[in-house]
Scaffold this motif. Structure first.
Motif, short mmCIF file in Angstrom:
data_model
loop_
_atom_site.label_atom_id
_atom_site.label_comp_id
_atom_site.label_asym_id
_atom_site.label_seq_id
_atom_site.Cartn_x
_atom_site.Cartn_y
_atom_site.Cartn_z
N THR A 166 18.77 62.90 -20.62
CA THR A 166 19.87 63.76 -20.18
C THR A 166 21.13 62.91 -20.27
OG1 THR A 166 19.64 63.10 -17.86
CG2 THR A 166 18.38 65.03 -18.60
N GLU A 209 16.05 56.95 -13.93
CA GLU A 209 17.13 57.40 -13.05
C GLU A 209 17.57 56.33 -12.08
OE1 GLU A 209 18.11 61.24 -10.14
OE2 GLU A 209 16.13 60.98 -11.06
N ARG A 212 27.27 61.15 -25.19
CA ARG A 212 26.02 61.16 -24.42
C ARG A 212 25.32 62.50 -24.50
NH1 ARG A 212 26.95 60.55 -19.17
NH2 ARG A 212 29.24 60.57 -19.20
N THR A 213 26.10 63.56 -24.58
CA THR A 213 25.50 64.90 -24.67
C THR A 213 24.79 65.11 -25.99
OG1 THR A 213 27.18 65.81 -23.18
CG2 THR A 213 25.99 67.37 -24.59
N LEU A 259 29.68 54.63 -18.28
CA LEU A 259 28.59 55.35 -18.96
C LEU A 259 28.91 55.64 -20.41
CD1 LEU A 259 27.42 57.97 -16.29
CD2 LEU A 259 26.52 55.68 -16.74
N GLU A 273 23.26 62.17 -18.18
CA GLU A 273 23.44 61.35 -16.99
C GLU A 273 22.60 60.08 -17.02
OE1 GLU A 273 24.67 65.33 -16.63
OE2 GLU A 273 22.60 64.61 -16.95
N ARG A 274 21.57 60.02 -17.86
CA ARG A 274 20.70 58.84 -17.95
C ARG A 274 21.11 57.90 -19.08
NH1 ARG A 274 14.93 59.17 -16.32
NH2 ARG A 274 14.69 60.83 -14.78
N ILE A 305 31.28 61.46 -22.42
CA ILE A 305 30.30 62.52 -22.20
C ILE A 305 29.97 63.25 -23.50
CG2 ILE A 305 32.12 64.16 -21.57
CD1 ILE A 305 28.48 63.99 -20.24
#
Length: 492
Positions: free
Chosen positions: A196, A353, A180-181, A174, A198-199, A177
């Motif tokens: 988000t 998702e 991505r955040t 991914l 997570e996506r 983090i």
């Protein structure tokens, strides 16, 4: 005999004790310098003869260049697991043969006169040197001289200082983090993207992201991805290499005719530049946006949104991302290539998702392509506000160039119409019918690199209007006036 990696200091020839042997991870001794790692593969039954042969071969082939300092006899003997006298005798004999030199206080080095002789090759035919263009107005590039080096270095220092130890390992598919955040917040704030952490999947630019999506679509048994009738052949080729057909959607003043998606056989996805069509420059009309989303909902299809220059708007309010209309039917693709530099090789996918797992699997269990350090630096660069400041600064710079381009053409070529200028880093300069090819050739003779509109036409589409696609973001500030003058000289 086993391979060895010998690490040494600048020991003198007599190998007088100056401290313990130094390994690859140890620091320098007081007053010393770090040595070099030396890979040797001695062969044969005799230790000394095998070592000498390996050293001769390394010098002969040029792997050990003239002047290279060799490990001390003590260091090399310890790493090879042989007696120190074996190494010392081999060094002494190679010095006598002229392969090596030894001086008190300077250690043992490869002799300068022992440089390898290169095999003589047949003389090549003399060809005139090809000179590159003096000026470039090719689209798709930012002003590379505008990259904020000092601010980037500041962000890099802060990011590296704050990074946890685990961040320096193999990254997950991914992406970090931290990046991505901040991307989720930034894209929601500036582009209206529902995101988000997570996506989001970090990738190595748009092409890498499209390759991953091509794999996923093919695994889902999608047969075709519709594309706009004008765009980049590189994108179409990536999809074709994934085994997907690329039927073309017609374009008009309202953008792609997305209402025709339902009539296009076998299409399971569509690739759109909704905010700023490349290269024609229009935004996709709201009715066409709704038609695309309705098609995707009704057919379980996907929209791949290429938001390649979403930050650069001049004469209108920013057009929000299509993804905001239906985050479960639209994949949003963005990069730092236009806002910062293509050389950074960082992009991102904001996924429905249900696609996150499939794209992660296509990327692999480990992030092999996106540098952790660059991800952490970009995260800090965005979080600190430096990214916003840089984008605003570049937006003003590009707008000035756009205005200068329009003014120069109005003065020197008043019959020429310029379109697609409300946003982005390029403009469309319309030409009289039948003149595009001759203008592009004349530009090449003048040392100006520029593309005609036909360069971006899908192979299935008949020829359209003649035009140039002028990338006014490409030149540096110092090169821009010359490039603009060269363009005006070649226009009809």
């Amino acid at each position: 005999m086993r391979d060895s990696w010998a690490n040494s200091q600048a020991d003198s020839l007599d190998d007088r004790p100056a401290g313990p042997p130094v390994g690859p991870s140890a620091g320098p001794r007081a007053g010393g310098v770090l040595g070099v790692d030396l890979h040797l593969e001695p062969r044969g039954s005799g230790l000394r003869a095998g070592l000498m042969d390996a050293l001769r071969e390394a010098v002969r082939t040029g792997r050990l260049a003239p002047g290279t300092r060799l490990p001390s006899s003590r260091s090399l003997a310890l790493d090879l697991g042989v007696a120190r006298n074996t190494v010392a005798d081999a060094y002494a004999e190679l010095v006598a043969e002229g392969w090596l030199t030894a001086r008190q206080g300077s250690g043992t080095q490869v002799a300068r006169r022992a440089a390898p002789r290169r095999t003589a090759a047949a003389p090549a035919r003399t060809r005139p040197a090809r000179r590159g263009p003096a000026h470039s107005l090719l689209p798709g590039f930012p002003d590379l001289a505008g990259f904020p080096r000092a601010q980037w270095l500041t962000a890099a220092r802060r990011a590296l200082t704050a990074a946890p130890h685990e961040a320096l390992g193999y990254g997950g598919p991914l992406g970090r983090i931290e990046l991505r955040t901040v991307l989720a917040d930034y894209l929601a704030r500036t582009r209206g993207v529902y995101a988000t952490p997570e996506r989001i999947v970090v990738c190595s630019g748009f092409i890498h992201g499209l390759m991953l999506l091509g794999q996923v679509l093919r695994a889902r048994r999608v047969r075709a991805v519709a594309v706009e009738s004008y765009g980049l052949d590189l994108h179409w080729n990536v999809l074709a290499e994934a085994g997907l057909r690329t039927p073309a959607l017609a374009l008009d003043a309202r953008g792609a005719r997305t209402q025709e998606l339902a009539l296009t056989r076998g299409v399971g996805a569509v690739l759109l530049t909704a905010a700023h069509q490349f290269p024609l420059g229009m935004a996709l009309h709201p009715d066409r946006r709704s038609a695309a989303v309705d098609w995707a909902r009704g057919t379980d299809g996907l929209i791949l949104e290429d938001d390649y220059d979403g930050e650069f708007r001049y004469d209108r309010q920013p057009v929000g991302a299509l993804q905001g209309l239906d985050p479960e039917r639209v994949v949003y693709l963005g990069t730092a290539s236009k806002s910062l530099t293509p050389g950074l090789r960082l992009g991102w996918l904001v996924l429905p998702e249900e696609l996150v797992g499939e794209v992660s699997e296509a990327k692999g269990g480990t992030d092999w392509v996106s540098s952790v350090f660059d991800q952490l630096t970009l995260a800090e660069f965005i979080a600190s506000g430096a990214y916003d400041r840089h984008v605003r600064s570049m937006r003003l710079r590009y707008r000035r160039r756009r205005d200068q381009l329009v003014a120069a053409l109005a003065e020197q070529a008043p019959e020429i119409r310029v379109t697609g200028i409300a946003a982005g880093l390029h403009a469309v300069v319309e030409l009289p019918p039948g003149t595009e090819r001759s203008v592009v050739e004349a530009a090449a003779w003048q040392g100006l690199a520029v593309y005609g509109m036909s360069r971006f036409r899908h192979p299935s589409v008949p020829p359209g209007a003649d035009a140039l696609v002028v990338g006014y973001g490409t030149p540096s500030d110092s090169a821009w006036p010359g490039a603009l003058d060269a363009l005006c000289r070649v226009l009809p």
